[in-house]
Design a protein around this motif. Structure first.
Motif, PDB file in Angstrom:
ATOM      1  N   SER A 114       0.838  -1.399   0.039  1.00  0.00           N
ATOM      2  CA  SER A 114       0.021  -0.076   0.032  1.00  0.00           C
ATOM      3  C   SER A 114       0.841   1.215   0.080  1.00  0.00           C
ATOM      4  CB  SER A 114      -0.878   0.120   1.132  1.00  0.00           C
ATOM      5  OG  SER A 114      -0.202   0.091   2.314  1.00  0.00           O
ATOM      6  N   ILE A 115       1.924   1.235   0.895  1.00  0.00           N
ATOM      7  CA  ILE A 115       2.866   2.292   0.589  1.00  0.00           C
ATOM      8  C   ILE A 115       3.512   2.586  -0.756  1.00  0.00           C
ATOM      9  CG2 ILE A 115       4.730   3.317   1.904  1.00  0.00           C
ATOM     10  CD1 ILE A 115       4.239   1.740   4.279  1.00  0.00           C
ATOM     11  N   VAL A 116       3.867   1.613  -1.445  1.00  0.00           N
ATOM     12  CA  VAL A 116       4.535   1.672  -2.668  1.00  0.00           C
ATOM     13  C   VAL A 116       3.520   1.941  -3.533  1.00  0.00           C
ATOM     14  CG1 VAL A 116       5.277   0.294  -4.601  1.00  0.00           C
ATOM     15  CG2 VAL A 116       6.008  -0.168  -2.349  1.00  0.00           C
ATOM     16  N   MET A 117       2.131   1.667  -3.565  1.00  0.00           N
ATOM     17  CA  MET A 117       0.848   2.204  -4.048  1.00  0.00           C
ATOM     18  C   MET A 117       0.912   3.744  -4.057  1.00  0.00           C
ATOM     19  SD  MET A 117       0.124   0.009  -6.407  1.00  0.00           S
ATOM     20  CE  MET A 117      -1.101   0.813  -7.083  1.00  0.00           C
ATOM     21  N   ALA A 118       1.207   4.064  -2.854  1.00  0.00           N
ATOM     22  CA  ALA A 118       1.016   5.587  -2.643  1.00  0.00           C
ATOM     23  C   ALA A 118       1.994   6.509  -3.151  1.00  0.00           C
ATOM     24  CB  ALA A 118       1.031   5.776  -0.888  1.00  0.00           C
ATOM     25  N   ILE A 119       3.226   5.706  -3.274  1.00  0.00           N
ATOM     26  CA  ILE A 119       4.334   6.579  -3.960  1.00  0.00           C
ATOM     27  C   ILE A 119       4.160   6.719  -5.537  1.00  0.00           C
ATOM     28  CG2 ILE A 119       6.659   6.338  -4.831  1.00  0.00           C
ATOM     29  CD1 ILE A 119       7.382   4.882  -2.183  1.00  0.00           C
ATOM     30  N   ILE A 120       3.586   5.549  -6.137  1.00  0.00           N
ATOM     31  CA  ILE A 120       3.019   5.310  -7.623  1.00  0.00           C
ATOM     32  C   ILE A 120       2.000   6.315  -7.717  1.00  0.00           C
ATOM     33  CG2 ILE A 120       1.982   4.162  -9.386  1.00  0.00           C
ATOM     34  CD1 ILE A 120       3.680   1.842  -8.139  1.00  0.00           C
ATOM     35  N   ALA A 121       1.065   6.464  -6.922  1.00  0.00           N
ATOM     36  CA  ALA A 121      -0.275   7.542  -7.084  1.00  0.00           C
ATOM     37  C   ALA A 121       0.478   8.946  -6.956  1.00  0.00           C
ATOM     38  CB  ALA A 121      -1.262   7.196  -5.889  1.00  0.00           C
ATOM     39  N   ALA A 122       1.266   9.258  -5.772  1.00  0.00           N
ATOM     40  CA  ALA A 122       1.781  10.550  -5.808  1.00  0.00           C
ATOM     41  C   ALA A 122       2.648  10.822  -7.126  1.00  0.00           C
ATOM     42  CB  ALA A 122       2.459  10.662  -4.566  1.00  0.00           C
ATOM     43  N   LEU A 123       3.306  10.181  -7.683  1.00  0.00           N
ATOM     44  CA  LEU A 123       3.951  10.288  -8.666  1.00  0.00           C
ATOM     45  C   LEU A 123       3.078  10.827 -10.096  1.00  0.00           C
ATOM     46  CD1 LEU A 123       6.890   8.052  -8.587  1.00  0.00           C
ATOM     47  CD2 LEU A 123       7.181  10.486  -8.584  1.00  0.00           C
ATOM     48  N   LEU A 154       4.028  20.700  -6.250  1.00  0.00           N
ATOM     49  CA  LEU A 154       4.250  20.720  -5.109  1.00  0.00           C
ATOM     50  C   LEU A 154       3.690  19.529  -4.166  1.00  0.00           C
ATOM     51  CD1 LEU A 154       4.528  24.544  -4.310  1.00  0.00           C
ATOM     52  CD2 LEU A 154       6.529  22.780  -4.294  1.00  0.00           C
ATOM     53  N   LEU A 155       2.324  19.667  -4.505  1.00  0.00           N
ATOM     54  CA  LEU A 155       1.853  18.514  -3.969  1.00  0.00           C
ATOM     55  C   LEU A 155       2.269  17.031  -4.070  1.00  0.00           C
ATOM     56  CD1 LEU A 155      -2.061  19.617  -3.944  1.00  0.00           C
ATOM     57  CD2 LEU A 155      -0.469  19.635  -1.893  1.00  0.00           C
ATOM     58  N   SER A 156       2.606  16.737  -5.354  1.00  0.00           N
ATOM     59  CA  SER A 156       2.953  15.459  -5.762  1.00  0.00           C
ATOM     60  C   SER A 156       4.430  15.368  -4.946  1.00  0.00           C
ATOM     61  CB  SER A 156       3.291  15.464  -7.249  1.00  0.00           C
ATOM     62  OG  SER A 156       3.805  14.287  -7.432  1.00  0.00           O
ATOM     63  N   ALA A 157       5.309  16.233  -4.925  1.00  0.00           N
ATOM     64  CA  ALA A 157       6.549  16.160  -4.146  1.00  0.00           C
ATOM     65  C   ALA A 157       6.309  15.795  -2.832  1.00  0.00           C
ATOM     66  CB  ALA A 157       7.287  17.606  -4.113  1.00  0.00           C
ATOM     67  N   VAL A 158       5.395  16.610  -2.107  1.00  0.00           N
ATOM     68  CA  VAL A 158       5.031  16.125  -0.725  1.00  0.00           C
ATOM     69  C   VAL A 158       4.517  14.797  -0.451  1.00  0.00           C
ATOM     70  CG1 VAL A 158       3.390  17.074   1.308  1.00  0.00           C
ATOM     71  CG2 VAL A 158       4.345  18.779   0.027  1.00  0.00           C
ATOM     72  N   GLY A 159       3.704  14.372  -1.449  1.00  0.00           N
ATOM     73  CA  GLY A 159       3.063  12.963  -1.372  1.00  0.00           C
ATOM     74  C   GLY A 159       4.107  11.975  -1.630  1.00  0.00           C
ATOM     75  N   VAL A 160       5.151  12.296  -2.540  1.00  0.00           N
ATOM     76  CA  VAL A 160       6.316  11.152  -2.417  1.00  0.00           C
ATOM     77  C   VAL A 160       7.089  10.995  -1.563  1.00  0.00           C
ATOM     78  CG1 VAL A 160       8.370  10.848  -3.973  1.00  0.00           C
ATOM     79  CG2 VAL A 160       6.429  11.341  -5.144  1.00  0.00           C
ATOM     80  N   PHE A 161       7.360  12.302  -0.815  1.00  0.00           N
ATOM     81  CA  PHE A 161       8.254  12.649   0.339  1.00  0.00           C
ATOM     82  C   PHE A 161       7.616  11.859   1.546  1.00  0.00           C
ATOM     83  CE2 PHE A 161       9.416  14.632   4.442  1.00  0.00           C
ATOM     84  CZ  PHE A 161      10.822  14.483   4.272  1.00  0.00           C
ATOM     85  N   SER A 162       6.276  12.110   1.884  1.00  0.00           N
ATOM     86  CA  SER A 162       5.746  11.473   2.803  1.00  0.00           C
ATOM     87  C   SER A 162       5.437   9.830   2.731  1.00  0.00           C
ATOM     88  CB  SER A 162       4.031  11.923   2.974  1.00  0.00           C
ATOM     89  OG  SER A 162       3.338  11.363   3.904  1.00  0.00           O
ATOM     90  N   SER A 163       5.496   9.653   1.457  1.00  0.00           N
ATOM     91  CA  SER A 163       5.231   7.832   1.293  1.00  0.00           C
ATOM     92  C   SER A 163       6.531   7.246   1.370  1.00  0.00           C
ATOM     93  CB  SER A 163       4.644   7.602  -0.182  1.00  0.00           C
ATOM     94  OG  SER A 163       3.394   8.289  -0.379  1.00  0.00           O
ATOM     95  N   VAL A 164       7.816   7.861   0.961  1.00  0.00           N
ATOM     96  CA  VAL A 164       8.802   7.368   1.041  1.00  0.00           C
ATOM     97  C   VAL A 164       9.393   7.514   2.484  1.00  0.00           C
ATOM     98  CG1 VAL A 164      11.394   7.901   0.546  1.00  0.00           C
ATOM     99  CG2 VAL A 164       9.704   7.856  -1.540  1.00  0.00           C
ATOM    100  N   GLN A 165       8.956   8.473   3.210  1.00  0.00           N
ATOM    101  CA  GLN A 165       9.208   8.355   4.780  1.00  0.00           C
ATOM    102  C   GLN A 165       8.467   7.268   5.506  1.00  0.00           C
ATOM    103  OE1 GLN A 165       8.018  11.841   6.578  1.00  0.00           O
ATOM    104  NE2 GLN A 165       9.336  11.611   8.438  1.00  0.00           N
ATOM    105  N   GLN A 166       7.089   6.917   5.072  1.00  0.00           N
ATOM    106  CA  GLN A 166       6.601   5.663   5.634  1.00  0.00           C
ATOM    107  C   GLN A 166       7.235   4.491   5.354  1.00  0.00           C
ATOM    108  OE1 GLN A 166       2.435   6.266   4.303  1.00  0.00           O
ATOM    109  NE2 GLN A 166       2.031   7.737   5.994  1.00  0.00           N
ATOM    110  N   LEU A 167       7.846   4.360   4.026  1.00  0.00           N
ATOM    111  CA  LEU A 167       8.168   3.317   3.624  1.00  0.00           C
ATOM    112  C   LEU A 167       9.508   2.804   4.271  1.00  0.00           C
ATOM    113  CD1 LEU A 167       8.068   0.922   1.639  1.00  0.00           C
ATOM    114  CD2 LEU A 167       9.373   2.208  -0.202  1.00  0.00           C
TER     115      LEU A 167
END
Length: 94
Positions: A22-31, A68-81
């Motif tokens: 689910s976290i990997v899917m969040a990264i893909i969705a943010a990108l 900016l929102l995409s970058a925040v989403g990727v950062f947050s998802s990578v941090q969770q991973l």
């Protein structure tokens, strides 16, 4: 029908074998999702259409905001991973 069943089976296998799917899917969705829904249409309309200046300005604002929102989403998802692989149980919800 066979291709649909095969895709669903493959998705299920990947979801069960990868512990933090689910976290990997969040990264893909943010990108992909934010940029494909908001960023790319604005970019294409800026480049291809003759827009009034206020609409062009609004497209630029939306384009910058989506990046900016995409970058925040990727950062947050990578941090969770990273937290999930380090052993933090709060990243997986349990």
């Amino acid at each position: 029908m066979f291709v649909t069943v095969l895709c669903i089976a493959f998705g299920g296998i990947v979801a069960y074998t990868f512990p933090f799917f689910s976290i990997v899917m969040a990264i893909i969705a943010a990108l992909g999702d934010i940029m494909s829904m908001f960023g790319l249409p604005c970019l294409f309309s800026i480049k291809l259409l003759r827009l009034p200046s206020w609409e062009k300005w609004l497209c630029w604002v939306l384009l910058v905001l989506s990046v900016l929102l995409s970058a925040v989403g990727v950062f947050s998802s990578v941090q969770q991973l990273i937290e999930a692989y380090a052993g933090g149980s709060e990243a997986t919800g349990g």
